[in-house]
Design a protein around this motif. Structure first.
Motif, PDB file in Angstrom:
ATOM      1  N   VAL A  30      -4.080  -7.480  10.118  1.00 35.90           N
ATOM      2  CA  VAL A  30      -2.688  -7.032  10.129  1.00 35.90           C
ATOM      3  C   VAL A  30      -1.865  -7.982   9.273  1.00 35.90           C
ATOM      4  O   VAL A  30      -1.984  -9.208   9.407  1.00 35.90           O
ATOM      5  CB  VAL A  30      -2.114  -7.007  11.560  1.00 35.90           C
ATOM      6  CG1 VAL A  30      -0.655  -6.594  11.550  1.00 35.90           C
ATOM      7  CG2 VAL A  30      -2.926  -6.091  12.457  1.00 35.90           C
ATOM      8  N   TYR A  31      -1.056  -7.410   8.381  1.00 36.49           N
ATOM      9  CA  TYR A  31      -0.081  -8.154   7.580  1.00 36.49           C
ATOM     10  C   TYR A  31       1.278  -7.959   8.231  1.00 36.49           C
ATOM     11  O   TYR A  31       1.673  -6.827   8.515  1.00 36.49           O
ATOM     12  CB  TYR A  31      -0.005  -7.596   6.158  1.00 36.49           C
ATOM     13  CG  TYR A  31      -1.103  -7.982   5.212  1.00 36.49           C
ATOM     14  CD1 TYR A  31      -0.796  -8.538   3.975  1.00 36.49           C
ATOM     15  CD2 TYR A  31      -2.442  -7.767   5.516  1.00 36.49           C
ATOM     16  CE1 TYR A  31      -1.797  -8.862   3.071  1.00 36.49           C
ATOM     17  CE2 TYR A  31      -3.444  -8.090   4.621  1.00 36.49           C
ATOM     18  CZ  TYR A  31      -3.118  -8.639   3.408  1.00 36.49           C
ATOM     19  OH  TYR A  31      -4.114  -8.965   2.510  1.00 36.49           O
ATOM     20  N   ARG A  32       2.011  -9.060   8.419  1.00 36.43           N
ATOM     21  CA  ARG A  32       3.371  -9.006   8.953  1.00 36.43           C
ATOM     22  C   ARG A  32       4.285  -9.769   8.003  1.00 36.43           C
ATOM     23  O   ARG A  32       4.004 -10.923   7.682  1.00 36.43           O
ATOM     24  CB  ARG A  32       3.420  -9.619  10.342  1.00 36.43           C
ATOM     25  CG  ARG A  32       2.630  -8.850  11.373  1.00 36.43           C
ATOM     26  CD  ARG A  32       2.622  -9.574  12.731  1.00 36.43           C
ATOM     27  NE  ARG A  32       1.793  -8.879  13.677  1.00 36.43           N
ATOM     28  CZ  ARG A  32       0.494  -9.131  13.883  1.00 36.43           C
ATOM     29  NH1 ARG A  32      -0.090 -10.108  13.215  1.00 36.43           N
ATOM     30  NH2 ARG A  32      -0.189  -8.445  14.757  1.00 36.43           N
ATOM     31  N   TYR A  33       5.357  -9.109   7.563  1.00 31.70           N
ATOM     32  CA  TYR A  33       6.307  -9.700   6.618  1.00 31.70           C
ATOM     33  C   TYR A  33       7.594 -10.042   7.356  1.00 31.70           C
ATOM     34  O   TYR A  33       8.104  -9.223   8.136  1.00 31.70           O
ATOM     35  CB  TYR A  33       6.629  -8.721   5.487  1.00 31.70           C
ATOM     36  CG  TYR A  33       5.471  -8.440   4.575  1.00 31.70           C
ATOM     37  CD1 TYR A  33       5.372  -9.047   3.328  1.00 31.70           C
ATOM     38  CD2 TYR A  33       4.450  -7.563   4.952  1.00 31.70           C
ATOM     39  CE1 TYR A  33       4.318  -8.795   2.481  1.00 31.70           C
ATOM     40  CE2 TYR A  33       3.381  -7.301   4.110  1.00 31.70           C
ATOM     41  CZ  TYR A  33       3.316  -7.917   2.880  1.00 31.70           C
ATOM     42  OH  TYR A  33       2.257  -7.663   2.053  1.00 31.70           O
ATOM     43  N   TYR A  34       8.144 -11.236   7.077  1.00 34.02           N
ATOM     44  CA  TYR A  34       9.373 -11.709   7.702  1.00 34.02           C
ATOM     45  C   TYR A  34      10.348 -12.151   6.622  1.00 34.02           C
ATOM     46  O   TYR A  34       9.948 -12.788   5.646  1.00 34.02           O
ATOM     47  CB  TYR A  34       9.077 -12.897   8.632  1.00 34.02           C
ATOM     48  CG  TYR A  34       8.173 -12.516   9.777  1.00 34.02           C
ATOM     49  CD1 TYR A  34       8.696 -12.063  10.983  1.00 34.02           C
ATOM     50  CD2 TYR A  34       6.790 -12.591   9.645  1.00 34.02           C
ATOM     51  CE1 TYR A  34       7.857 -11.701  12.032  1.00 34.02           C
ATOM     52  CE2 TYR A  34       5.948 -12.227  10.677  1.00 34.02           C
ATOM     53  CZ  TYR A  34       6.489 -11.786  11.869  1.00 34.02           C
ATOM     54  OH  TYR A  34       5.657 -11.415  12.904  1.00 34.02           O
TER      55      TYR A  34
END
Length: 168
Positions: A30-34
């Motif tokens: 999973v890629y999570r961008y902030y």
């Protein structure tokens, strides 16, 4: 080690970048961008096929398959060639390098530096950490624009297959 290598003939990436070579296989994650304030702005699932070919013009080939919850999908290809102690990438999307971190006596850390085409004012540093068995890894991208944090990407992955040839 400063050497220039242009093809995979008679070259074994495993001897020069053993940590990277151990990551050959298929990874799911999973890629999570902030954003710079820590707010999540994107998330998607991934499947990465990481190859260390025995022959051909590139020493490394990675296919990233992304899937969003709304059904969107995207596939990106990254091919790298070893020279001057680093794996170099130069594609339509990015240019940069990957290197194993010699200060990590545990041999768990890769560092990458890259810029995206068309975003010359932005650069990224990526750190990849693997567990000792090379079955799990975490990755962090630091996106920097004009010296300030633009955003961060956090990636969690599990190795689901060692044999990339069976799926690629």
């Amino acid at each position: 080690m400063n050497q220039t290598v242009s093809t995979t003939a008679n070259f074994d990436l495993r001897a020069h970048m053993p940590l990277l070579a151990r990551q050959a296989g298929v990874w799911a994650g999973v890629y999570r961008y902030y954003d710079a304030d820590g707010n999540k702005i994107d998330e998607h699932r991934s499947r990465l096929i990481c190859r260390v070919p025995d022959s051909g013009p590139h020493h490394y080939h990675q296919t990233n398959e992304y899937t969003w919850s709304d059904g969107r999908q995207e596939i990106r290809e990254f091919k790298g060639s070893f020279r001057d102690g680093k794996l170099w990438f130069d594609s339509e999307l990015i240019e940069g390098w990957a290197a194993e971190e010699p200060l990590d006596e545990h041999r768990r850390t890769l560092l990458l530096y890259w810029v995206r085409r068309g975003e010359t004012d932005t650069y990224l540093y990526e750190m990849i950490q693997v567990d000792d068995a090379c079955r799990q890894r975490t990755r962090v991208w630091q996106w920097i624009r004009g010296g300030a944090t633009r955003m961060r990407t956090l990636i969690d992955e599990v190795k689901v297959a060692d044999d990339w040839r069976s799926v690629a």
